[in-house]
Design an enzyme around this catalytic site. Structure first.
Site, PDB file in Angstrom:
ATOM      1  N   HIS A  34       0.928  -1.127  -0.111  1.00 36.25           N
ATOM      2  CA  HIS A  34       0.069   0.110  -0.096  1.00 36.25           C
ATOM      3  C   HIS A  34       1.110   1.291   0.133  1.00 36.25           C
ATOM      4  O   HIS A  34       2.191   0.941  -0.305  1.00 36.25           O
ATOM      5  CB  HIS A  34      -0.902  -0.069   1.296  1.00 36.25           C
ATOM      6  CG  HIS A  34      -0.287  -0.263   2.666  1.00 36.25           C
ATOM      7  ND1 HIS A  34       0.747   0.675   3.108  1.00 36.25           N
ATOM      8  CD2 HIS A  34      -0.079  -1.283   3.215  1.00 36.25           C
ATOM      9  CE1 HIS A  34       1.229   0.179   4.274  1.00 36.25           C
ATOM     10  NE2 HIS A  34       0.566  -1.149   4.425  1.00 36.25           N
ATOM     11  N   GLY A  36       1.892   3.161   2.226  1.00 38.88           N
ATOM     12  CA  GLY A  36       2.902   3.292   3.345  1.00 38.88           C
ATOM     13  C   GLY A  36       4.336   2.578   2.714  1.00 38.88           C
ATOM     14  O   GLY A  36       5.170   2.955   2.948  1.00 38.88           O
ATOM     15  N   HIS A  37       4.084   1.196   2.170  1.00 36.31           N
ATOM     16  CA  HIS A  37       5.075   0.544   1.679  1.00 36.31           C
ATOM     17  C   HIS A  37       5.528   1.298   0.610  1.00 36.31           C
ATOM     18  O   HIS A  37       7.105   1.576   0.556  1.00 36.31           O
ATOM     19  CB  HIS A  37       4.771  -0.613   1.239  1.00 36.31           C
ATOM     20  CG  HIS A  37       4.159  -1.764   2.239  1.00 36.31           C
ATOM     21  ND1 HIS A  37       2.807  -2.019   2.063  1.00 36.31           N
ATOM     22  CD2 HIS A  37       4.639  -2.176   3.236  1.00 36.31           C
ATOM     23  CE1 HIS A  37       2.601  -2.953   3.245  1.00 36.31           C
ATOM     24  NE2 HIS A  37       3.800  -3.162   3.953  1.00 36.31           N
ATOM     25  N   GLN A  61       5.900 -14.642  13.744  1.00 32.87           N
ATOM     26  CA  GLN A  61       5.563 -13.217  14.457  1.00 32.87           C
ATOM     27  C   GLN A  61       4.151 -13.291  14.582  1.00 32.87           C
ATOM     28  O   GLN A  61       3.651 -12.180  15.224  1.00 32.87           O
ATOM     29  CB  GLN A  61       6.147 -12.154  13.864  1.00 32.87           C
ATOM     30  CG  GLN A  61       5.546 -11.645  12.525  1.00 32.87           C
ATOM     31  CD  GLN A  61       6.205 -10.563  11.760  1.00 32.87           C
ATOM     32  OE1 GLN A  61       7.329 -10.799  11.227  1.00 32.87           O
ATOM     33  NE2 GLN A  61       5.526  -9.307  11.581  1.00 32.87           N
ATOM     34  N   ASP A 148       5.160   1.191  12.971  1.00 27.93           N
ATOM     35  CA  ASP A 148       5.271   0.418  13.749  1.00 27.93           C
ATOM     36  C   ASP A 148       6.456   0.764  14.864  1.00 27.93           C
ATOM     37  O   ASP A 148       7.608   0.299  14.646  1.00 27.93           O
ATOM     38  CB  ASP A 148       5.649  -0.887  13.026  1.00 27.93           C
ATOM     39  CG  ASP A 148       4.340  -1.234  12.117  1.00 27.93           C
ATOM     40  OD1 ASP A 148       3.675  -1.929  12.582  1.00 27.93           O
ATOM     41  OD2 ASP A 148       4.729  -1.048  10.987  1.00 27.93           O
ATOM     42  N   SER A 183      -2.417   0.335   6.286  1.00 30.05           N
ATOM     43  CA  SER A 183      -2.123  -0.798   6.914  1.00 30.05           C
ATOM     44  C   SER A 183      -2.583  -2.279   6.125  1.00 30.05           C
ATOM     45  O   SER A 183      -3.896  -1.857   5.503  1.00 30.05           O
ATOM     46  CB  SER A 183      -2.332  -1.136   8.350  1.00 30.05           C
ATOM     47  OG  SER A 183      -2.587  -2.297   8.625  1.00 30.05           O
TER      48      SER A 183
HETATM   49  P1  AMP Z   1       4.206  -4.834   6.965  1.00 31.59           P
HETATM   50  O1  AMP Z   1       4.216  -5.364   5.621  1.00 31.59           O
HETATM   51  O2  AMP Z   1       3.093  -4.380   7.649  1.00 31.59           O
HETATM   52  O3  AMP Z   1       4.998  -5.688   7.933  1.00 31.59           O
HETATM   53  O4  AMP Z   1       5.094  -3.471   6.951  1.00 31.59           O
HETATM   54  C1  AMP Z   1       6.489  -3.545   6.143  1.00 31.59           C
HETATM   55  C2  AMP Z   1       7.017  -1.906   6.603  1.00 31.59           C
HETATM   56  O5  AMP Z   1       6.189  -1.016   6.072  1.00 31.59           O
HETATM   57  C3  AMP Z   1       7.322  -1.917   8.097  1.00 31.59           C
HETATM   58  O6  AMP Z   1       8.614  -1.418   8.185  1.00 31.59           O
HETATM   59  C4  AMP Z   1       6.423  -0.895   8.397  1.00 31.59           C
HETATM   60  O7  AMP Z   1       6.320  -0.057   9.569  1.00 31.59           O
HETATM   61  C5  AMP Z   1       6.027  -0.218   7.301  1.00 31.59           C
HETATM   62  N1  AMP Z   1       4.624   0.519   7.080  1.00 31.59           N
HETATM   63  C6  AMP Z   1       3.372  -0.155   7.355  1.00 31.59           C
HETATM   64  N2  AMP Z   1       2.537   0.823   7.331  1.00 31.59           N
HETATM   65  C7  AMP Z   1       2.911   1.968   6.946  1.00 31.59           C
HETATM   66  C8  AMP Z   1       2.601   3.395   6.846  1.00 31.59           C
HETATM   67  N3  AMP Z   1       1.043   3.538   6.765  1.00 31.59           N
HETATM   68  N4  AMP Z   1       3.447   4.237   6.551  1.00 31.59           N
HETATM   69  C9  AMP Z   1       4.752   4.140   6.662  1.00 31.59           C
HETATM   70  N5  AMP Z   1       5.318   2.717   6.788  1.00 31.59           N
HETATM   71  C10 AMP Z   1       4.595   1.674   6.899  1.00 31.59           C
END
Ligand code: AMP
Length: 261
Positions: A34, A36-37, A61, A148, A183
């Site tokens: 998304h 954020g990624h 995890q 996170d 998220s």
């Molecule tokens: P995940 O796929 O949820 O494990 O997240 C992978 C990485 O993306 C982690 O370092 C998260 O902190 C980061 N991340 C997830 N959501 C966001 C967001 N909304 N804004 C910035 N980074 C994000």
């Protein structure tokens, strides 16, 4: 863009790039990519010769009874996005644990509070898989989201304590137009739940302007039907909170101090 599935192939390739003096950046993810990624990936792209995005839903995890099996896995779409974002390698291993896997990396201080008691074994799973990804992908730089916050702190501590020669680069939280942090788990929310999630994010943003942010925030949340609070705490000048909205657990945090310009 290449997709690599086999850890030894990834490691061999990365070691060769290191020999050639290439700067490697890693963005670890669990997929369902998304905006954020995207922010992490775009920031990493600017600083690297070789950009690796790992996509792996790490089973260790997830605590018992959590969403491991229903976690979204839109792999084809994720790869299309990575191609668009100019990623060099998608590292997507099928499995990173031998059947008799018995070695763990565990941080024993920063992982204890906040999400720690509510997700037993979670941070041990995170530090173990991130250590594996670091050893397999051999990055110089690794990017993690501030969303996170506790995970970021635990990883920074692990890197310091275990002398990983890797620079950890934090990235600010990216939010949807309604203020909710992006998220992968937002896809679980029904429209009514999404509305509550938006109110959760708004309460967090507003709380920091009140004299007692935590009690103000807790009161706001207690008014939301179907929303259950795990915790609300200020750590490192950030108000951090986790809630359950129906079957979905969301976390978020905001800075309690105004940024200096
Ligand atoms: P995940 O796929 O949820 O494990 O997240 C992978 C990485 O993306 C982690 O370092 C998260 O902190 C980061 N991340 C997830 N959501 C966001 C967001 N909304 N804004 C910035 N980074 C994000």
């Amino acid at each position: 863009m290449k997709i690599i599935r086999h850890p030894p192939t990834m490691q061999r390739t990365a070691l060769q790039w290191r020999k050639e003096g290439k700067q490697i950046a890693l963005v670890p993810t669990m997929g369902a990519l998304h905006p954020g990624h995207e922010a992490l990936i775009k920031k990493a792209r600017k600083q690297a010769d070789i950009l690796i995005v790992s996509i792996y839903v790490n089973p260790t995890q997830f605590s018992a009874g959590e969403d491991l099996h229903r976690y979204p896995r839109p792999f084809r779409t994720d790869c299309q996005k990575c191609r668009l974002w100019d990623v060099d390698i998608v590292f997507a291993p099928k499995n990173l644990y031998a059947p008799d896997h018995s070695t763990w990396v565990e941080e024993l201080s920063l992982s204890q509070g906040r999400c720690g008691p509510f997700r037993p074994g979670h941070f041990r799973g995170v530090t173990t898989v991130v250590a594996k990804l670091f050893l397999i992908c051999q990055p110089h730089l690794a990017f993690f989201g501030q969303k996170d916050a506790q995970q970021l702190e635990v990883i920074q501590r692990m890197v310091r304590d275990l002398h990983f020669p890797i620079k950890i680069i934090p990235v600010e939280t990216i939010r949807d137009t309604d203020g909710l942090a992006f998220s992968s788990r937002n896809t679980y929310l029904s429209p009514t739940e999404r509305q509550k999630a938006r109110q959760f994010a708004a309460a967090l943003q507003q709380a920091i302007h009140h004299p007692n942010p935590i009690s103000w925030f807790k009161k706001e949340i207690s008014r939301l039907k179907g929303v259950r609070l795990d915790y609300a705490e200020i750590v490192n000048n950030r108000l951090c909170a986790a809630v359950h909205i129906g079957k979905t657990r969301l976390i978020d945090n905001v800075a309690t101090t105004l940024k200096k310009k």
